[in-house]
Design an enzyme around this catalytic site. Sequence first.
Site, PDB file in Angstrom:
ATOM      1  N   GLU A  69       1.032  -0.887   0.684  1.00 37.74           N
ATOM      2  CA  GLU A  69       0.132  -0.155   0.075  1.00 37.74           C
ATOM      3  C   GLU A  69       1.683   1.255   0.072  1.00 37.74           C
ATOM      4  OE1 GLU A  69      -3.515  -0.858   1.846  1.00 37.74           O
ATOM      5  OE2 GLU A  69      -3.735   1.377   2.634  1.00 37.74           O
ATOM      6  N   ASP A  99      -2.876  -3.168   2.869  1.00 36.87           N
ATOM      7  CA  ASP A  99      -3.032  -2.984   4.537  1.00 36.87           C
ATOM      8  C   ASP A  99      -4.143  -4.145   4.758  1.00 36.87           C
ATOM      9  OD1 ASP A  99      -1.123  -1.117   4.546  1.00 36.87           O
ATOM     10  OD2 ASP A  99      -2.306   0.028   5.261  1.00 36.87           O
ATOM     11  N   TYR A 112       3.669   2.632  12.763  1.00 31.15           N
ATOM     12  CA  TYR A 112       2.861   3.964  11.743  1.00 31.15           C
ATOM     13  C   TYR A 112       1.589   4.494  12.464  1.00 31.15           C
ATOM     14  CZ  TYR A 112      -0.835   4.232   7.602  1.00 31.15           C
ATOM     15  OH  TYR A 112      -1.203   5.101   6.453  1.00 31.15           O
TER      16      TYR A 112
END
Length: 853
Positions: free
Chosen positions: A7, A102, A318
């Site tokens: 992604e 993801d 993240y």
Amino acid sequence: MDLIITEKDNAARRIAAILSGESAEVERQNGVNVYRWGGKRCIGLSGHVVAVDFPSEYSDWRDVEPVELIGAAVEKTPTQENIVRTVRLLARDANRVTIATDYDREGELIGKEAYEIVRDVNDGAEIDRVRFSSITDGEVHSAFDDPDEIDFDLAAAGEARQIIDLVWGAALTRFLSLSARQLGDDFISVGRVQTPTLKLIVDREREIEAFDPEAYWEIFANLVKGEESFDAQYFYRDEDGNEAERVWDGQRAEAVYETLREASEARVESVSRRTRTDAPPAPFNTTQFIRAASSIGYSAKRAMSIAEDLYTAGYITYPRTDNTVYPEDLDPRELLDAFTGNRTFGEDAETLLEREEITPTEGDEETTDHPPIHPTEELPTKGELSDAEWEVYELVVRRFFATVADSARWEHLKVVLEVGEHRLKANGKRLVEPGYHAVYPYFSTNENVVPDVEEGESLALTEIRIEDKETQPPRRYGQSRLIETMEEMGIGTKSTRHNTIEKLYDRGYIENDSPRPTKLATAVVEAGEEYADRVVSEAMTAQLEDDMQAIAAGEKDLDEVAGESREMLERVFDDLMESREEIGDHLQKSLKADKTLGPCPESGHDLLVRRSRRGSYFVGCDGYPDCEYTLPLPNTGKPLILEATCEEHDLRHVKMLAGRGTFVHGCPQCKADEADEEEDRVIGACPECGEGSIPPSSRDGEDPAATAEDGQPVEADGGELAIKQLRNGSRLVGCTRYPDCDYSLPLPRRGDIEITDERCEEHGLPELLVHSGDEPWELGCPICNYREYQERENDSGTDLESIEGVGAKTAEKLAAAGVESVSDLQDAEAETVANEVEGISADRVRKWQAKAG
DNA sequence: GCAAGGTC
């Protein structure tokens, strides 16, 4: 060849490293990173690289009736050309393609988009899908050992959302914009997420406006035991038998107060002690991270932007996640170990490691998308980060520490005292076991000390106070509270909620922090409530979520859901179209009200804040061109109309929003009048055209006075420098021959300026003192002052980090490629920079260039 | 030029 598609670039790099055993090499194709090892290639997308839109024949707002959009086709077109091109190129030669986007619904859709790009150029390759919720050795290997297939139903659920959002959003946005004749930059937008968010703010404002304050009284006493004293508060039992402190009857409050004043001592009626366990907080998801960052002074946008930089640099995980449960393969001991020996965190990490058991806390939400936000094992030094980045990094580290630390323990002590028939109470609390507070100093640990007393004991009663108070209206939402509420309502996502709030600011719907709605916002919400209740309510999202569930479960299909939604919108438009003019009028009136200051002294029309063709703001009359009355506004910042109103002119006060340089201008009429009354104060000869001035041709080029000139010597015309007050509120040292000579030096807006007897040796001008507050500020010679100011500006003005979106780490990378200042960046070719600096795309460089102006 | 959702 095997192709892996992720992604984002960051995930591609890490997955390539894991699968290749660190041997993967990066090469750039079309400005996109491609990781290669053996017969494998790995490329990262940038989220959605295609977007939904209507065919081009629908793009002119004036040619197309908004209602026609409901039945219009919806197409997908590439938005990230370079990435799409590179994926195609690699896909042609691939035998097998693995989608590793993801592990959530949007990831499935992004994966399906990649699938379609691949299939377009290669119909033979095997395409499979892997899922993992954190990019670690174990998870990645086991996912790739046992690949799965794309879940097309789940992807279709995401597509339903795309279509419904576009159709409702575009049709209603165009309808409102056209009916209010607001085309161009100032269109009036509506959407499934932004409008319910706006309604939250509008509803709160309605509560505040409708609020009727009620008076009450509170009574306090000070009690003395030996050397110690403490405060206690009067209370009584209300009708329901609950303890109440607020006395609603003034006469009764006065009577209690008098009785207490006459007493000299209080008897301890009861003492109760209890200990309370204060459990450490759960791991950070995006919302809780934003909340914590906001408590140390960062806006939602700023906090996220810094977190993204820290993530890109590899220091934290993240930052966009809903998860509040650490994955099983996160070993807290191992991660704590990475901090031992560190100057800032070493001691805390070592203390935490000394315990036998380490059990991290868990929140309620466990998802598959990403782990909760936590630091990685790679530590930055303080010098590598800006102050703000370090503060946010420290917050993330300390939150991780807190989640593996022990509970704290508080001891609560409640003392009830009696004075005749009246009761007083004191609540004491002491932190007896600091627990996680020792490593996480962001929560208050204030103690309230009440000394040890015993039942039956008598204490001296002193200092009886009565305070008259009023009930307060509810408070406006702060940005982080708003984001939490959105999350509770189920609207928006971890990645978009903070952007939605930003969008409301940009669209002129909310102002100030904490956000307050404009009249336009109220009108938009009202129109929504009356004609399209779905789009102002979270019910639309709730319904959509149900439908998406059904699509993902294979119970409904995409066309069916989108069709039902379109029919619903048709019915909304049946009513809307009948009231088009009424809605448009109301919106236009509200837009005007947002700009209105008060009556024009010449024509009695409204005075409005307007914008000149050159972009500067001023106050002009709504009766223009019949009435040409105007007032100037300061030339820095964006005006915000305050509620405060000038009593003399009946005009609202104006605040100028300019980031750190924000200030209140006040009543523009008063400011103009003050300037008209203020005499210019001469302080010396003009260096440009005055007695003894030096012709520019022979002057030092560094002299700030050497503004653009044609190089011709200037005749000395006897110009003098004077302190001037301008009608727009600013103050400067300027030439008395203005506008023939426009030499000027800036002065501060506030404070009284004193002209001292001391003179600057270099320029012969008097030193100036500014009186505002306690200590006068020695501004000195205005020429020297301006020169110093410019030097400071030059130092910081070239700083790449002054561009929004460029963090310390990125600035460092750019500098390594020879781009050291803002002007370097502006001169550089975006493609060249992108090719020289790893992980930076040409598009991103162009965005920075645009921001740098 | 509209939305919301990814990412930067």
